[in-house]
Scaffold this motif. Structure first.
Motif, PDB file in Angstrom:
ATOM      1  N   LEU A  89      23.579  21.598  63.559  1.00  0.00           N
ATOM      2  CA  LEU A  89      23.008  22.838  64.078  1.00  0.00           C
ATOM      3  C   LEU A  89      22.386  22.486  65.416  1.00  0.00           C
ATOM      4  O   LEU A  89      21.596  21.541  65.513  1.00  0.00           O
ATOM      5  N   ILE A  90      22.777  23.236  66.448  1.00  0.00           N
ATOM      6  CA  ILE A  90      22.325  22.946  67.806  1.00  0.00           C
ATOM      7  C   ILE A  90      21.713  24.221  68.388  1.00  0.00           C
ATOM      8  O   ILE A  90      22.407  25.233  68.528  1.00  0.00           O
ATOM      9  N   LYS A  91      20.422  24.164  68.718  1.00  0.00           N
ATOM     10  CA  LYS A  91      19.776  25.304  69.372  1.00  0.00           C
ATOM     11  C   LYS A  91      19.781  25.035  70.862  1.00  0.00           C
ATOM     12  O   LYS A  91      19.254  24.023  71.326  1.00  0.00           O
ATOM     13  N   VAL A  92      20.409  25.952  71.600  1.00  0.00           N
ATOM     14  CA  VAL A  92      20.624  25.778  73.032  1.00  0.00           C
ATOM     15  C   VAL A  92      19.886  26.874  73.794  1.00  0.00           C
ATOM     16  O   VAL A  92      19.916  28.041  73.397  1.00  0.00           O
ATOM     17  N   SER A  93      19.249  26.498  74.897  1.00  0.00           N
ATOM     18  CA  SER A  93      18.670  27.503  75.781  1.00  0.00           C
ATOM     19  C   SER A  93      19.809  28.358  76.315  1.00  0.00           C
ATOM     20  O   SER A  93      20.820  27.829  76.787  1.00  0.00           O
ATOM     21  N   GLN A 124      26.572  26.307  65.006  1.00  0.00           N
ATOM     22  CA  GLN A 124      26.922  25.451  63.873  1.00  0.00           C
ATOM     23  C   GLN A 124      28.295  24.865  64.152  1.00  0.00           C
ATOM     24  O   GLN A 124      29.234  25.597  64.460  1.00  0.00           O
ATOM     25  N   VAL A 125      28.411  23.540  64.054  1.00  0.00           N
ATOM     26  CA  VAL A 125      29.698  22.893  64.268  1.00  0.00           C
ATOM     27  C   VAL A 125      29.932  21.894  63.138  1.00  0.00           C
ATOM     28  O   VAL A 125      29.021  21.188  62.724  1.00  0.00           O
ATOM     29  N   VAL A 126      31.162  21.904  62.617  1.00  0.00           N
ATOM     30  CA  VAL A 126      31.556  20.997  61.539  1.00  0.00           C
ATOM     31  C   VAL A 126      32.761  20.204  62.022  1.00  0.00           C
ATOM     32  O   VAL A 126      33.697  20.759  62.595  1.00  0.00           O
ATOM     33  N   LEU A 147      18.155  19.830  67.664  1.00  0.00           N
ATOM     34  CA  LEU A 147      19.426  19.346  67.135  1.00  0.00           C
ATOM     35  C   LEU A 147      19.185  18.762  65.752  1.00  0.00           C
ATOM     36  O   LEU A 147      18.261  17.961  65.570  1.00  0.00           O
ATOM     37  N   SER A 148      19.990  19.175  64.793  1.00  0.00           N
ATOM     38  CA  SER A 148      19.909  18.620  63.446  1.00  0.00           C
ATOM     39  C   SER A 148      21.323  18.313  62.975  1.00  0.00           C
ATOM     40  O   SER A 148      22.201  19.176  63.017  1.00  0.00           O
ATOM     41  N   ARG A 149      21.527  17.046  62.532  1.00  0.00           N
ATOM     42  CA  ARG A 149      22.839  16.609  62.047  1.00  0.00           C
ATOM     43  C   ARG A 149      22.698  16.136  60.611  1.00  0.00           C
ATOM     44  O   ARG A 149      21.715  15.504  60.251  1.00  0.00           O
ATOM     45  N   THR A 150      23.731  16.418  59.812  1.00  0.00           N
ATOM     46  CA  THR A 150      23.657  16.071  58.396  1.00  0.00           C
ATOM     47  C   THR A 150      23.965  14.617  58.115  1.00  0.00           C
ATOM     48  O   THR A 150      23.531  14.078  57.113  1.00  0.00           O
ATOM     49  N   GLY A 151      24.750  13.981  58.933  1.00  0.00           N
ATOM     50  CA  GLY A 151      25.292  12.674  58.590  1.00  0.00           C
ATOM     51  C   GLY A 151      26.676  12.878  57.996  1.00  0.00           C
ATOM     52  O   GLY A 151      27.064  13.989  57.638  1.00  0.00           O
TER      53      GLY A 151
END
Length: 161
Positions: A89-93, A124-126, A147-151
């Protein structure tokens, strides 16, 4: 140094994650990514761990893991073809004028906009780790706020088990 992806089937008990990650730390092995969740068998969890090292290091990791009482099975996923995925999950300005460009990047990567704020969008990118890295790099110039990544999570392809 080669990346290795291993799956560790463990008893679903409190403290197992701490014991496994502690083993890596005590032995000086780095964990690049770790995910944990329920497995196909009730009472067991699957850990997917990405680490680096040579074959001797991987063999040592395996031997040490089997010494832990809650470890049932260690599977070297990267020794066979695998399907590996990660979610970010990426929060972008994103001021309204810049949004069409950002949406173009999102579409190119087959990602999805999952939230829109007055001055930001959340994407959201997978995909595999390289896809996530590329998306982060392309969105960087717009200003990544969070930025949050699951691994990585992975399974062997086809009929292998």
């Amino acid at each position: 140094m080669k990346k290795h992806t291993i799956a560790v089937i463990v008893n679903d008990q409190p403290g197992v994650l701490q014991r496994v990650s502690g083993l890596f730390g005590r032995r000086g092995f780095n964990i690049e990514s770790i995910t944990v969740g329920t497995s196909e068998e009730v009472g067991l969890s699957r850990m997917v761990i990405v680490t680096t090292g040579d074959e001797q290091t991987l063999e040592q990791i395996t031997k040490q893991l089997y010494k832990l009482i809650d470890v049932i099975k260690v599977i070297h996923l990267s020794s066979n073809p695998i399907v590996a995925r990660e979610l970010a999950l990426i929060k972008v300005s994103a001021e309204p004028a810049a949004r069409p460009e950002i949406f173009g990047v999102v579409e190119t990567f087959r990602a999805a906009v999952v939230d829109i704020g007055t001055h930001s969008v959340m994407v959201q990118v997978v995909g595999d780790t390289e896809k996530i890295d590329a998306m982060v790099e392309l969105l960087g110039p717009y200003g990544i706020r969070e930025l949050s990544r699951t691994g990585v999570t992975a399974l062997n392809r086809g009929n292998s088990r």
